[in-house]
Each structure stands twice: as C-alpha cells, then as structure tokens.
Design an enzyme around this catalytic site. Structure first.
Site, PDB file in Angstrom:
ATOM      1  CG  ASP A 132      -2.090   0.913   1.135  1.00 42.00           C
ATOM      2  OD1 ASP A 132      -2.452   1.312   0.008  1.00 42.00           O
ATOM      3  OD2 ASP A 132      -2.679   1.220   2.188  1.00 42.00           O
ATOM      4  CG  HIS A 184      -4.993   3.249  -3.891  1.00 39.82           C
ATOM      5  ND1 HIS A 184      -3.668   3.614  -3.821  1.00 39.82           N
ATOM      6  CD2 HIS A 184      -5.298   2.697  -2.688  1.00 39.82           C
ATOM      7  CE1 HIS A 184      -3.194   3.314  -2.627  1.00 39.82           C
ATOM      8  NE2 HIS A 184      -4.160   2.748  -1.918  1.00 39.82           N
ATOM      9  CG  HIS A 229      -7.374  -2.129  -4.248  1.00 44.36           C
ATOM     10  ND1 HIS A 229      -8.607  -1.603  -3.902  1.00 44.36           N
ATOM     11  CD2 HIS A 229      -7.138  -3.124  -3.365  1.00 44.36           C
ATOM     12  CE1 HIS A 229      -9.083  -2.241  -2.854  1.00 44.36           C
ATOM     13  NE2 HIS A 229      -8.208  -3.173  -2.508  1.00 44.36           N
ATOM     14  CG  HIS A 275      -5.968  -2.020   0.491  1.00 42.84           C
ATOM     15  ND1 HIS A 275      -6.952  -1.431  -0.260  1.00 42.84           N
ATOM     16  CD2 HIS A 275      -4.991  -1.079   0.631  1.00 42.84           C
ATOM     17  CE1 HIS A 275      -6.602  -0.194  -0.574  1.00 42.84           C
ATOM     18  NE2 HIS A 275      -5.413   0.045  -0.041  1.00 42.84           N
TER      19      HIS A 275
END
Length: 366
Positions: free
Chosen positions: A173, A256, A259, A273
C-alpha cells in the site's frame, strides 16, 4: 486552487504504546466514555491493557466486537452500539477495515475518532477516508469524513504479533504513495481533501518510498521473529504515517483504481488491500510509460518482500477476457482516481496496461 495538508491531531508510536492510551486521551481532552470497536485479535492482545490504562485515567469505556468488515450493515450496527452506550468518542482497534468502520461511525455521529491499529497493513490509520465495501466484497464507495483521527496510537509490540504477510501488504500500500503523489502533483489535480498538494506532502511521500527500499526486507525479517527493531519502527512509520499523509495530502491515481478494479473479480477477494495495490503500482508504471530501470526496482522490491507482481499471484492464473474487461471497466468507472492521470484513460488502455504489467511480472519471476 488552495493547497491543503491534512493530518491526524496527534501521532504516537512505539513499544508498549497502549499503556499510554488513557494518558494520551486525557491530554487531548477526551474524557470519555469511549466506545472501542475491536477485532478479535485486538481484544485478545489489548483487553487487559485497556482496562489498566483507561481505569488509571478514570475514563469509562465499552467494547463492541467488530465483524472485521467495513460494510454499511457493519457501520449501522456500530452506530447502534454507540448510541446505546452514550459514548462520546469512538476508538477503532484492529486492521484497516475495522478502523474504516469506526471512522465512518464517528463521522456519522460527529464524534472524535481514535485510531489504534494492530497491524501495519495499510495507511488507513491516519486518514479521513473510509473505504466502504459491499457484502460481496467489492469496493462500494469512498466516504470522505470531516476530520482526521484526533489520536493515532501505534503499539509496535502489538504490530509484531501479526503475521508477516500483513506488514508486507502494508508496504504494498505504501509503495503506491510516492508514485501516485508525483502523478497528482504533476497533473495539478485535487488531493483527497479537495486542494492542491503541498511540497511537504510530496516530500513525505518520497521519503516513504526510500524508507521502504532501505528498510523493508530487514523489517520483514524482524517481524518474522516478533522483534521490535529500529528498521521495524521505521517501516511501521512509513506504512502508517508517511503513506497516510502522503496519499491524503497529495492524492491517489491509477494504482488504487486498479485495486478497486481487481475487487470486481471474486478470485482476488482472499488477497489483501496492499497486495492488490502493489500490482496496481506496476500497472500504473506501465500505463505511464515509466523507465525500465524504475519498473525493475519495483519488481525487485516486491519480489524480495513477497508482494504479487502477476495476476496469477492474485488468484487469476489464466483470467478470461471477460474477467480482465470487468477489472478494467471497474478501474475506470466515473470518479475513479485513475482519471487523475495527466492523460485520458479508458478501459481499453487500462486492459492493455494490466496485460503488459502481468507479462513483465511473469518474465521477472521466470
């Protein structure tokens, strides 16, 4: 456009930091009662410390057992618990989804929020953003809350009790922070708080990246031994504080969004995540035409700390064309952060980047 820098009111990190929870709350004028929203591991590791620290500070509290998800149903259940208890602050203790749910509740009830992560698996603890999921596990919406946490307290004695995979996911992340920050800064887009980035935010994002490269492998070795070391402390700070400030005050971009796109494929739901974000970083670099040397550095780092660099490593060894299309379409939905890239991005371009990134990852691991 005004520049906006957003941060928690107070950040405390270190060995046995939970012992100071009551004192820190008192120092900030948070006298309780406090509703603790906690996952199972948090309760097992911290229940006795909460009782001791909060009792010494004369702060009343109650504990609500979290379901471990951040869905609208979970948020509603926590709101009911807070209202029944009459608490005047909400404390989230656990992983990122527990913290996100507690943050959304605090915002809905206009109460201060305290963030006590038990893992360093994401940059959720410091932010004013909750990611809401559907019951099926897909990203539903971002909830931008009005305030960052009043207090973020990170107990590294607890962090090292978590599986090493969680620390690695946090590095995945955090890996996105610098690459997304520099993209948003160059594109002059609004950050997560609606303003332009500051030089401070981009500097913190860059420091986050360099810290990962310098200390990531050593910190991962330490957490495998449940040892609190200087390298571990620096990586926890990078995953939590540097990444949190960097993403929120500079912005998100393709990584992101990828993701979020990956959550459209049920096969990816068992993955964390940060694991999906790491592959999103690789895809973003391909999408932007980044230099080969930079992509190789990212591939080398991900391989060393065990982060996915291929679709197969995310449960998609031979994805059907319809699956890849669904990922690309979700990643480029209206309002997605992939549109912060400084050029037009559509599903077709994204699909090509996904496939090319996967090919690079496969070649690197061959």
């Amino acid at each position: 456009m005004l520049s906006v820098f957003s941060s928690p009111g107070h950040y405390v990190q270190g060995r046995n930091a939970t012992e100071q929870l009551g004192a820190e709350l008192k120092r900030l004028g948070l006298d309780g009662p406090v509703q603790i929203v906690a996952g199972g591991s948090a309760q097992r590791l911290l229940a006795e410390v909460w009782e001791r620290s909060l009792k010494d500070a004369k702060i009343a509290y109650s504990v609500h057992s979290s379901g471990g998800e951040c869905t609208r149903a979970e948020i509603a259940a926590i709101i009911a618990a807070v209202q029944d208890s009459g608490c005047t602050a909400v404390l989230g203790a656990g992983g990122g989804k527990v913290l996100d749910a507690a943050r959304a509740v605090a915002d809905d009830l206009d109460l201060p929020m305290i963030s006590c992560p038990t893992t360093a698996s994401s940059d959720a603890p410091c932010s004013a953003l909750s990611v809401i999921y559907t019951a099926a596990g897909e990203v539903d919406a971002y909830q931008l809350v009005r305030r960052n946490p009043a207090l973020v307290l990170v107990d590294t004695s607890v962090i090292v009790q978590a599986p090493p995979r969680l620390l690695a996911a946090g590095m995945g992340d955090a890996l996105a922070t610098w690459f997304e920050a520099r993209t948003c800064t160059k594109a002059h887009v609004r950050n997560m708080r609606g303003g332009a980035s500051t030089r401070s935010a981009t500097a913190l994002a860059e420091l986050c990246y360099h810290t990962l490269l310098a200390d990531g492998p050593q910190a991962l070795a330490a957490v495998r031994e449940r040892a609190v070391t200087p390298a571990l402390e620096r990586i926890v700070e990078a995953n939590t504080l540097l990444s949190g400030l960097g993403f929120e005050s500079s912005g998100l971009a393709a990584a992101h969004a990828i993701h979020n796109g990956l959550t459209a494929a049920p096969q990816t739901h068992p993955f964390l995540h940060g694991e999906k974000v790491a592959f999103g970083v690789l895809t973003q670099l391909v999408l932007e035409g980044a230099p080969s040397a930079e992509i190789t550095t990212v591939l080398d780092f991900c391989t060393e700390v065990g982060l996915p660099t291929t679709l197969a490593a995310l449960g998609l060894p031979d994805p059907a064309p319809t699956t890849l299309s669904a990922i690309a379409i979700r990643a480029t939905a209206p309002g997605e952060t992939i549109h912060n890239e400084p050029f037009d991005v559509d599903a077709d371009i994204t699909l090509d980047a996904l496939r090319a990134a996967d090919a690079l990852g496969r070649r690197h691991t061959a």
